[in-house]
Design an enzyme around this catalytic site. Structure first.
Site, PDB file in Angstrom:
ATOM      1  N   CYS A 238      -6.421   4.794   2.551  1.00  0.00           N
ATOM      2  CA  CYS A 238      -5.177   5.503   2.259  1.00  0.00           C
ATOM      3  C   CYS A 238      -5.137   5.903   0.784  1.00  0.00           C
ATOM      4  CB  CYS A 238      -3.979   4.638   2.626  1.00  0.00           C
ATOM      5  SG  CYS A 238      -3.938   3.038   1.830  1.00  0.00           S
TER       6      CYS A 238
ATOM      7  N   CYS B  80       3.133   1.355   2.962  1.00  0.00           N
ATOM      8  CA  CYS B  80       4.240   0.400   2.797  1.00  0.00           C
ATOM      9  C   CYS B  80       5.346   1.025   1.943  1.00  0.00           C
ATOM     10  CB  CYS B  80       3.761  -0.879   2.126  1.00  0.00           C
ATOM     11  SG  CYS B  80       2.509  -1.793   3.015  1.00  0.00           S
TER      12      CYS B  80
ATOM     13  N   CYS C 177       0.855  -1.190   0.000  1.00  0.00           N
ATOM     14  CA  CYS C 177       0.000   0.000   0.000  1.00  0.00           C
ATOM     15  C   CYS C 177       0.891   1.240   0.000  1.00  0.00           C
ATOM     16  CB  CYS C 177      -0.912  -0.010   1.227  1.00  0.00           C
ATOM     17  SG  CYS C 177      -0.029   0.207   2.785  1.00  0.00           S
TER      18      CYS C 177
ATOM     19  N   ARG D 151       9.174   1.881   2.953  1.00  0.00           N
ATOM     20  CA  ARG D 151      10.346   1.475   2.165  1.00  0.00           C
ATOM     21  C   ARG D 151      11.260   2.671   1.929  1.00  0.00           C
ATOM     22  NH1 ARG D 151       7.850  -2.389  -2.604  1.00  0.00           N
ATOM     23  NH2 ARG D 151       7.034  -3.973  -1.186  1.00  0.00           N
TER      24      ARG D 151
ATOM     25  N   CYS E 161      -4.160  -0.122   2.563  1.00  0.00           N
ATOM     26  CA  CYS E 161      -3.493   0.002   3.867  1.00  0.00           C
ATOM     27  C   CYS E 161      -4.153  -0.829   4.970  1.00  0.00           C
ATOM     28  CB  CYS E 161      -3.455   1.462   4.303  1.00  0.00           C
ATOM     29  SG  CYS E 161      -2.441   2.497   3.242  1.00  0.00           S
TER      30      CYS E 161
END
Length: 173
Positions: free
Chosen positions: A104, A44, A41, A48, A130
């Site tokens: 999200c 995420c 998502c 990262r 999300c």
């Protein structure tokens, strides 16, 4: 012990160990995406990016660990770990208490000078939601694990920063 931690932080190996640990986290996320079919998502993707910042900070620290450049690396470490923690915490809250209507974003909002989703679309383009839990291990989802990991990394970073500061000398008779 604090002196040993300071000496350890002045060795290239310590910074490369941090970089290797963060690289393992990044590769694990990519493995889940490409080999296990987990869809990242937008949070995420942001996590990262924050971890990539931590990787860059660790590599900066490895360049010249005995110079003041180390302080820039520690500052980058703390900022990236705190950002990773905040993003993972937000995603954990969305998963534990999903909203009825809101969700999200579908597109990441990177700065114009750092369009990671255009430079590396396979890594930084979100395709998931999300609130989807997806993978769990020991009853914890991936963002819950990252809350703990990034929290530990932040505390270690604070300790490393604290030992860099000069100790006041004690008056001895």
């Amino acid at each position: 012990m604090l002196r040993k931690l300071k000496l350890f932080s002045q060795h290239r190996g310590a910074w490369l160990l941090l970089a290797a640990g963060v690289l393992v986290l990044e590769l694990t996320a990519l493995g889940f995406q490409f080999f296990l079919g987990q869809k990242p998502c937008v949070l995420c993707v942001y996590q990262r990016a924050a971890l990539a910042g931590l990787l860059v900070a660790a590599l900066i620290g490895a360049i010249a660990p005995k110079t003041p450049l180390r302080f820039i690396a520690i500052l980058g470490w703390l900022i990236a770990a705190a950002k990773t923690f905040a993003l993972a915490w937000d995603q954990t809250q969305l998963q534990l208490h999903p909203p009825l209507f809101a969700t999200c974003d579908f597109l990441p909002r990177f700065p114009q000078w750092l369009p990671l989703n255009h430079w590396f679309p396979a890594i930084f383009t979100p395709t998931g939601n999300c609130t989807d839990k997806g993978w769990e291990w020991l009853s914890m989802t991936m963002p819950q694990w990252l809350v703990g990991i990034s929290g530990v990394l932040f505390v270690i970073g604070l300790l490393v920063l604290a030992v860099q500061l000069p100790c006041p000398k004690k008056n001895r008779p």
